[in-house]
Each structure stands twice: as C-alpha cells, then as structure tokens.
Motif scaffolding. Sequence first.
Motif, PDB file in Angstrom:
ATOM      1  N   THR A   1       0.830  -1.205   0.000  1.00  0.00           N
ATOM      2  CA  THR A   1       0.000   0.000   0.000  1.00  0.00           C
ATOM      3  C   THR A   1       0.864   1.255   0.000  1.00  0.00           C
ATOM      4  O   THR A   1       0.616   2.196  -0.768  1.00  0.00           O
ATOM      5  CB  THR A   1      -0.925   0.008   1.232  1.00  0.00           C
TER       6      THR A   1
ATOM      7  N   SER B   1       1.051   4.035  -2.838  1.00  0.00           N
ATOM      8  CA  SER B   1       0.695   5.431  -2.568  1.00  0.00           C
ATOM      9  C   SER B   1       1.815   6.365  -3.014  1.00  0.00           C
ATOM     10  O   SER B   1       1.548   7.433  -3.563  1.00  0.00           O
ATOM     11  CB  SER B   1       0.353   5.642  -1.093  1.00  0.00           C
TER      12      SER B   1
ATOM     13  N   TYR C   1      -3.761   4.954  -7.482  1.00  0.00           N
ATOM     14  CA  TYR C   1      -4.953   4.985  -6.649  1.00  0.00           C
ATOM     15  C   TYR C   1      -5.578   3.597  -6.492  1.00  0.00           C
ATOM     16  O   TYR C   1      -5.913   3.183  -5.377  1.00  0.00           O
ATOM     17  CB  TYR C   1      -5.973   5.964  -7.237  1.00  0.00           C
TER      18      TYR C   1
ATOM     19  N   GLN D   1      -3.279   1.331  -4.213  1.00  0.00           N
ATOM     20  CA  GLN D   1      -3.190   1.754  -2.811  1.00  0.00           C
ATOM     21  C   GLN D   1      -4.516   1.578  -2.091  1.00  0.00           C
ATOM     22  O   GLN D   1      -4.539   1.205  -0.918  1.00  0.00           O
ATOM     23  CB  GLN D   1      -2.674   3.179  -2.671  1.00  0.00           C
TER      24      GLN D   1
ATOM     25  N   LYS E   1       0.139   6.023   4.999  1.00  0.00           N
ATOM     26  CA  LYS E   1       0.336   6.658   3.693  1.00  0.00           C
ATOM     27  C   LYS E   1       0.754   8.116   3.841  1.00  0.00           C
ATOM     28  O   LYS E   1       1.564   8.599   3.058  1.00  0.00           O
ATOM     29  CB  LYS E   1      -0.940   6.553   2.845  1.00  0.00           C
TER      30      LYS E   1
END
Length: 188
Positions: free
Chosen positions: A51, A55, A60, A63, A85
């Motif tokens: 993730t 990010s 998009y 993540q 993030k």
Amino acid sequence: MAHIKVPEGLPGITGLLAFRPETAEPMRALSEFLLRGPNSLSSAEREIIATYTSSQNGCYFCQMGHGAAAAHHLGGNLELIDQVKQDFQSAPISNKLKALLAIAGQVQKSGKHVTSEDIERARQAGATDLEIHDTVLIAAAFCMYNRYVDGLGTSAPRDPELYLAMGKRLAEQGYVNSGISTSVEAAD
C-alpha cells in the motif's frame, strides 16, 4: 478509459489480468506468495508495504485495494492505513515496520537509493535478512504493478465500498483463487 480494450466493468489490474490471462497467472502467484505466503511478517504488514509503495507511486487503484486488504487484516483499521500513507514515521506501527517502509520508499525511487544505513536501521529494529529481502521484492513488484495499471490508463473507481469489498476478498481468499473480477463486478 484504458489505452487498450479491456473487458468492461473490470477496473485497475483486474481488467488487465482478464485481458492477458497468460501473464495473469504468474502475477497472481507472485502476489499470493509475497503477500500471503509463509513469512515472519504478517499479511497485514506486507499489505501495508504494498500500500505504501503504491501510494508513493500515486497508483490509486492499488493503494486503495491493498490498503483495504491491510485494514481487513487489522480488523478494519482504515485510519491506520491512511496514517501510514501520510506519514508512516508518526503512525502507531512498530519500529521494525517503519524501518522496512523506509526501505520500500527508497526502492520506490530506485533500488540504488537503498543504503547500507537503511539496512542496518532495519536490522537494529529487529528485521531479519529475509524480511528485508521480501520488503525490497514487494516494493519492486508493486512498482511494476503500479506502472502496469497506470501505464495502460486503467480506470480507478472512487467508490470506497468497492475497495472495501475487494480488500475483504483478497485478505480472506488471496490472489490466486479470489475470483476478484467477480467481486469487482458485484461491487459496482
């Protein structure tokens, strides 16, 4: 709209995997092994690495999907995923995971950005060589996945419920037999 003709209703990597099943099989197997296979890092920690890398790459779809899978492993804690993030150093995660995320962030820029000092910090925080290896491999793989998804201009829906459903399915069923295309269609 994607740059190539992918099956309708399958956003992000799901449409690309359906478009080219011959490459989908090894890609799904790699994801399954990296994110769910035997490891001293939990699946949640490995999903967090994926993730965070996604990010940093601005992908998009990845993540959100992998963030939802990580959150599912953590009992639904999306707030923690958002904190990681935004600023993983301030997030309430272990020092070991912080050190591994620092390495992942360096890999995201370029593998050559990883320094001996980065590795030593991870070791000092308790990371094993296998955990360091797998962190680098997860980050490198997700750089590839992110570029695959974004390089072909796939769609990334903005409905958070779609990603929660996808994350649940990935966390519970994995990447090889998750039927993820079915779950994406059902969430639309």
